[in-house]
Design a protein around this motif. Sequence first.
Motif, short mmCIF file in Angstrom:
data_model
loop_
_atom_site.label_atom_id
_atom_site.label_comp_id
_atom_site.label_asym_id
_atom_site.label_seq_id
_atom_site.Cartn_x
_atom_site.Cartn_y
_atom_site.Cartn_z
N ASN A 33 0.89 -1.14 -0.05
CA ASN A 33 -0.05 -0.05 -0.17
C ASN A 33 0.45 1.65 -0.08
OD1 ASN A 33 -2.32 -1.87 0.07
ND2 ASN A 33 -2.53 -1.68 2.35
N PHE A 34 1.84 1.06 0.54
CA PHE A 34 2.65 1.97 0.53
C PHE A 34 3.71 2.87 -0.48
CE2 PHE A 34 2.58 0.54 5.34
CZ PHE A 34 2.71 2.02 5.94
N CYS A 35 3.87 1.90 -1.38
CA CYS A 35 3.95 1.67 -2.57
C CYS A 35 2.69 2.29 -3.48
CB CYS A 35 4.30 0.89 -3.61
SG CYS A 35 4.12 0.26 -5.54
N LEU A 36 1.54 1.75 -4.03
CA LEU A 36 0.92 2.71 -4.48
C LEU A 36 0.53 4.37 -4.04
CD1 LEU A 36 -0.04 -0.13 -4.74
CD2 LEU A 36 -2.45 0.72 -4.80
N ILE A 54 -5.44 1.30 -2.57
CA ILE A 54 -6.21 2.12 -3.89
C ILE A 54 -6.52 3.61 -3.08
CG2 ILE A 54 -8.85 1.71 -4.93
CD1 ILE A 54 -6.49 -0.49 -5.75
N HIS A 55 -7.29 3.71 -1.84
CA HIS A 55 -7.35 5.16 -2.02
C HIS A 55 -6.52 5.86 -1.63
CE1 HIS A 55 -9.71 7.75 0.58
NE2 HIS A 55 -8.61 8.02 1.97
N TRP A 56 -5.15 5.69 -1.17
CA TRP A 56 -4.04 6.52 -0.44
C TRP A 56 -3.53 6.36 -2.29
CZ3 TRP A 56 -1.34 3.20 2.91
CH2 TRP A 56 -1.96 3.30 4.07
N LEU A 57 -3.57 5.72 -3.45
CA LEU A 57 -3.36 5.38 -4.96
C LEU A 57 -4.15 6.76 -5.61
CD1 LEU A 57 -2.14 4.75 -7.51
CD2 LEU A 57 -3.97 3.63 -8.12
N PHE A 58 -5.45 7.37 -4.59
CA PHE A 58 -5.99 8.67 -5.32
C PHE A 58 -6.85 9.48 -4.62
CE2 PHE A 58 -7.95 4.61 -7.55
CZ PHE A 58 -7.34 5.29 -8.84
N ILE A 59 -6.36 9.25 -3.22
CA ILE A 59 -6.49 10.54 -2.14
C ILE A 59 -5.65 10.70 -1.35
CG2 ILE A 59 -8.49 11.68 -0.49
CD1 ILE A 59 -9.19 11.25 -3.43
N ASN A 60 -5.08 11.57 -0.86
CA ASN A 60 -4.21 11.78 -0.11
C ASN A 60 -4.63 12.27 1.20
OD1 ASN A 60 -1.30 12.13 0.64
ND2 ASN A 60 -1.17 14.15 0.44
N VAL A 61 -5.08 10.85 1.86
CA VAL A 61 -5.77 10.70 3.01
C VAL A 61 -5.86 10.12 3.81
CG1 VAL A 61 -6.72 12.98 3.40
CG2 VAL A 61 -8.21 11.52 2.71
N ASP A 62 -6.39 9.14 4.88
CA ASP A 62 -5.18 8.17 5.99
C ASP A 62 -7.17 7.48 5.79
OD1 ASP A 62 -2.34 8.18 5.66
OD2 ASP A 62 -2.46 8.97 7.81
N ASN A 63 -7.91 7.82 6.01
CA ASN A 63 -9.28 7.72 6.34
C ASN A 63 -10.52 8.01 5.33
OD1 ASN A 63 -11.81 7.79 7.74
ND2 ASN A 63 -10.94 9.41 9.43
N PHE A 64 -11.39 6.56 5.27
CA PHE A 64 -11.62 6.56 4.04
C PHE A 64 -12.98 7.20 4.11
CE2 PHE A 64 -10.47 1.82 3.29
CZ PHE A 64 -9.14 2.15 2.99
N GLU A 65 -13.42 7.87 5.69
CA GLU A 65 -14.94 8.45 6.06
C GLU A 65 -14.22 10.11 5.07
OE1 GLU A 65 -17.54 6.90 5.75
OE2 GLU A 65 -16.94 5.58 6.11
N MET A 66 -13.10 10.34 5.33
CA MET A 66 -12.40 11.90 4.62
C MET A 66 -12.29 12.32 3.76
SD MET A 66 -9.75 12.58 7.70
CE MET A 66 -9.34 14.13 7.24
N VAL A 67 -12.68 13.02 3.05
CA VAL A 67 -12.39 14.09 1.85
C VAL A 67 -11.23 14.50 1.39
CG1 VAL A 67 -13.77 15.30 -0.23
CG2 VAL A 67 -15.52 14.24 2.02
N CYS A 80 -15.16 -2.66 -1.96
CA CYS A 80 -14.35 -1.10 -1.60
C CYS A 80 -14.12 -1.60 -2.24
CB CYS A 80 -14.57 -1.43 0.36
SG CYS A 80 -14.55 0.60 0.86
N GLY A 81 -12.51 -1.17 -2.46
CA GLY A 81 -11.63 -1.20 -2.99
C GLY A 81 -11.90 -1.03 -4.50
N ALA A 82 -12.09 -1.55 -5.12
CA ALA A 82 -12.94 -1.71 -6.18
C ALA A 82 -14.04 -0.71 -6.67
CB ALA A 82 -13.59 -3.05 -6.58
N LYS A 83 -15.10 -0.41 -5.35
CA LYS A 83 -16.00 0.83 -5.38
C LYS A 83 -14.97 2.36 -5.37
CE LYS A 83 -19.24 1.38 -2.52
NZ LYS A 83 -19.89 1.24 -2.00
N MET A 84 -13.87 2.77 -4.91
CA MET A 84 -13.18 4.38 -4.56
C MET A 84 -12.37 3.90 -6.46
SD MET A 84 -11.24 4.07 -0.59
CE MET A 84 -10.93 2.13 -0.81
N ALA A 85 -11.73 3.27 -6.31
CA ALA A 85 -11.26 3.08 -8.17
C ALA A 85 -11.70 3.21 -8.93
CB ALA A 85 -10.80 1.73 -8.59
N ILE A 86 -13.85 2.84 -9.28
CA ILE A 86 -14.27 3.39 -10.46
C ILE A 86 -14.81 4.84 -9.40
CG2 ILE A 86 -16.77 2.55 -11.09
CD1 ILE A 86 -16.44 0.11 -10.02
N LYS A 87 -15.15 5.58 -8.18
CA LYS A 87 -15.44 6.78 -8.29
C LYS A 87 -14.41 7.79 -7.88
CE LYS A 87 -17.82 8.85 -3.85
NZ LYS A 87 -18.50 8.34 -2.98
#
Length: 276
Positions: free
Chosen positions: A122-125, A151-164, A187-194
């Motif tokens: 995940n740190f690589c992503l 997947i979350h870190w690949l697209f968004i620069n925050v640790d918490n899934f709930e934070m924007v 959940c991860g697949a949804k994040m990638a699509i979203k």
Amino acid sequence: MSVMNICVNPFQVKSLFVLCKDCIKVSLTNCATSHLKPVVVGSQMRINNPFLQLPTGVLEELIRSFTDCSSGKPVENNILVHLITPQLQNMRFASYSEDCLRFFPYFENLQVLILKNTTANNFCLRSIGTHCAKLRSLDVSDCFYVSDSGIHWLFINVDNFEMVGKPHRTCNTLQHLNILQTRVTVCGAKMAIKYCPSLAILENDNTFEALVKLANKSTEKKINRHTNGYSSLRVLNIPCGMIYRSDSLRLVYCLYVFPLITSQFMQSKDLETVIY
């Protein structure tokens, strides 16, 4: 000697390009522990070794020859460090370690990155999302340590899934993401699509279920299916045997909500078919 004999002769003379490439590989191997290293000044790389003066295409070919998985011996990073430059557009790692993270700040123009069947995590992503602003294709299939957090870190620069958080530029460039045989869930697949509106191909066993959930959400909120804000997904991996069950109705539903999908693949251990 005839032309035919030259073509089939296993001892035929190598081309000038191959001879030069082999010579450079020998030189690189010999100087792997030398003082020739790129020096970073601010955001610019000052070239102080002769290898970085080679054309980008030659550098990429050299890297491919060093990272060829068929050799069975992973290339050492003290060799790759002489070839890494911001001009690279294609990169493949046959093996991965935390030491590889030092290369990612130089991947600002990288378009294709393959980390298949490595220990990438995940740190690589997160590093990919931070530095690879022009990435179009990423393959981390068969990487056991990649999960939803990555997947979350690949697209968004925050640790918490709930934070924007502020999205990485990768969100607007990535078109192909292969996360098969990882720990990425629905959940991860949804994040990638979203999060990634430019994503056209998402290779993951949970893509279909993720689309169903997003389709239900779009219907509940009465969002226009042509402007739902989700990815431009065009290819769908169908779970094995799904078309023989009632789930086929959900497939029709997904295709209605996501009208850009034009190709559907059904895969199993012994069968792979394409449905149009």
